[in-house]
Design a protein around this motif. Structure first.
Motif, PDB file in Angstrom:
ATOM      1  N   SER A  74      -2.712   1.873   1.822  1.00  0.00           N
ATOM      2  CA  SER A  74      -4.116   1.646   1.431  1.00  0.00           C
ATOM      3  C   SER A  74      -4.409   0.185   1.114  1.00  0.00           C
ATOM      4  O   SER A  74      -5.023  -0.140   0.102  1.00  0.00           O
ATOM      5  CB  SER A  74      -4.497   2.527   0.230  1.00  0.00           C
ATOM      6  OG  SER A  74      -4.334   3.885   0.559  1.00  0.00           O
ATOM      7  N   THR A 115      -8.154   0.565   4.380  1.00  0.00           N
ATOM      8  CA  THR A 115      -9.273   0.536   3.436  1.00  0.00           C
ATOM      9  C   THR A 115     -10.572   0.112   4.119  1.00  0.00           C
ATOM     10  O   THR A 115     -10.566  -0.471   5.201  1.00  0.00           O
ATOM     11  CB  THR A 115      -9.020  -0.458   2.281  1.00  0.00           C
ATOM     12  OG1 THR A 115      -8.864  -1.778   2.829  1.00  0.00           O
ATOM     13  CG2 THR A 115      -7.793  -0.097   1.478  1.00  0.00           C
ATOM     14  N   ALA A 140     -10.168   3.754  -0.135  1.00  0.00           N
ATOM     15  CA  ALA A 140      -9.010   3.952   0.746  1.00  0.00           C
ATOM     16  C   ALA A 140      -9.329   4.908   1.894  1.00  0.00           C
ATOM     17  O   ALA A 140      -8.917   6.077   1.905  1.00  0.00           O
ATOM     18  CB  ALA A 140      -7.833   4.469  -0.074  1.00  0.00           C
TER      19      ALA A 140
END
Length: 407
Positions: free
Chosen positions: A44, A227, A245
């Motif tokens: 993420s 992300t 995310a």
């Protein structure tokens, strides 16, 4: 100089040199390197395997060096992303006891210090609430003065002005110390001299020249592998950034799951789909597979923008960049009417793509930077020019206040 964009899917390295260009220095891209991250290197937008990222980064840098003919890079800037990288604008109103006296540097430092202390506490509380950890350590990574007003009158530099009521708005981007430590370790191992670690949405928002355009307003959306980064600019000032995310990798996983193919095969298929290189039947099938995920992603955008919509209408210009923005369903989702009704847009938003040619002061001699996914590393290069140039008075005062807070 080196701009290093360490993303969830790729590490992108740009080697560039400064070129005098009148009042503003320009940057010329001499070499481009791009290396795919190995599985598990990133999570993420944040580094999860330092040694793996070092290896991938080294490959990208060596590739850029070979193409540029530059053996040794003097200075570098690295981008940082992830859900816990926060950016917000804080305003402090200050009533002066002697309105007739002129504002001096000492008084200005005091006011700026008040803004920064207020901003730090605000962000620390937000991150503590999100993580459930009260003692999480954070640091300022970027700071910029957005707006200064004296008795309601906007000024660029308040030194020498008189007045009773002073308000200063400052944008700050913060990141957890653990993330910054990982990037510093990577830089040390690569043997590069870091001039800055920069919040990537901040770099993207600064990549378009609006410094002297007070009515410029836009929403920047950078869709990476892990992300989605959002920055809101209102009336020529950066109001804040948000990240969540959900990026291109989620779509690849969905494709692999639905079609029962490997992640690598799904990634190749997704890229061909985004580039319009598949037949109608296959594209239509992928449209169906991605439809729900596009709506989930749009929900994340809506939630992020709702926090900017509490006090004012939202900008009606949406600018997309990042590799994930190439998915046809992304622009289609943003152009739909349903989600717009829930937010205070002044008028129906117009969605367009940020292109490399839109990045100010950076020109690409390699001709390799051709689409929206190249905007983020170019934005980092543009930001590096500002950081390495001779600092202006206001930026210098702010920088020293930030340094004093960290000591």
């Amino acid at each position: 100089m080196l701009a290093l964009d360490i993303g969830t899917e790729f590490v992108k390295a740009l080697i560039f040199r400064t070129v005098p260009g009148g009042e503003k220095v320009r940057g010329e891209i001499l070499g481009v390197g791009k290396t795919r991250q190995k599985s598990g290197n990133m999570q993420s937008g944040a580094v999860s395997d330092i040694s793996g990222v070092i290896e991938t980064s080294r490959e990208a840098i060596i590739s850029a060096q070979k193409k540029s003919g530059i053996k040794k890079v003097k200075k570098s800037i690295i981008g940082i992303a992830g859900e816990l990288v926060k950016g917000t604008t804080t305003t402090v109103h200050y009533e002066r006891s002697r309105a007739e006296s002129q504002i001096n540097i000492s008084e200005l430092k005091t006011i700026i210090n008040r803004v920064q202390l207020k901003a730090y506490e605000r962000i620390k509380q937000q991150i503590s609430w999100e993580t459930g950890q009260d003692d999480i350590s954070i640091k300022v990574i970027n700071a910029a003065i957005v707006d200064i007003r004296i008795d309601g009158y906007q000024v660029k530099n308040p030194i020498g002005f008189q007045g009773k009521d002073v308000s200063i708005s400052i944008f700050n981007a913060y990141a957890p110390t653990i993330h910054l430590g990982a990037l510093n370790t990577i830089a040390d191992e690569l043997g590069i001299d870091l001039i800055s670690i920069a919040a990537e949405p901040y770099a993207v928002a600064r990549s378009v020249d609006y410094d002297d355009v007070l009515d410029f307003s836009a929403i920047f959306i950078d869709i990476g592998g892990g992300t989605t980064d959002i920055a809101v600019v209102r009336n020529g000032g950066l109001e804040g950034t948000k990240m969540f995310a959900f990026g291109g990798r989620a779509f690849t996983k969905k494709l692999a799951q639905e079609l029962e193919i490997s992640f690598e095969e799904a990634e190749t298929l997704k890229i061909n789909y985004s580039g319009g290189r598949l037949g109608f039947d296959v594209s239509s099938r992928i449209d169906e597979i991605f439809e729900n995920d596009c709506n989930v992603w749009l929900g994340g955008v809506e939630l992020s923008l709702a926090e900017f919509a509490e006090h004012d209408v939202l900008p009606s210009k949406i600018l997309l960049c990042g590799g994930g923005s190439a998915l046809p369903g992304i622009k289609k989702a943003l152009a739909s009417q349903g989600w717009i009704k829930n937010l205070p847009f002044a008028k129906t938003p117009i969605v367009s793509f940020l292109q490399p040619k839109d990045v100010v002061r950076i020109f690409d001699s390699t001709k390799e930077l051709t689409n929206p996914q190249d905007v983020t590393p170019m934005g980092l290069a543009n930001l590096a020019l500002d950081i390495s140039a001779e600092e202006k008075l206001m930026a210098g005062i702010l920088s020293r206040v930030v340094q004093n807070m960290e000591e």
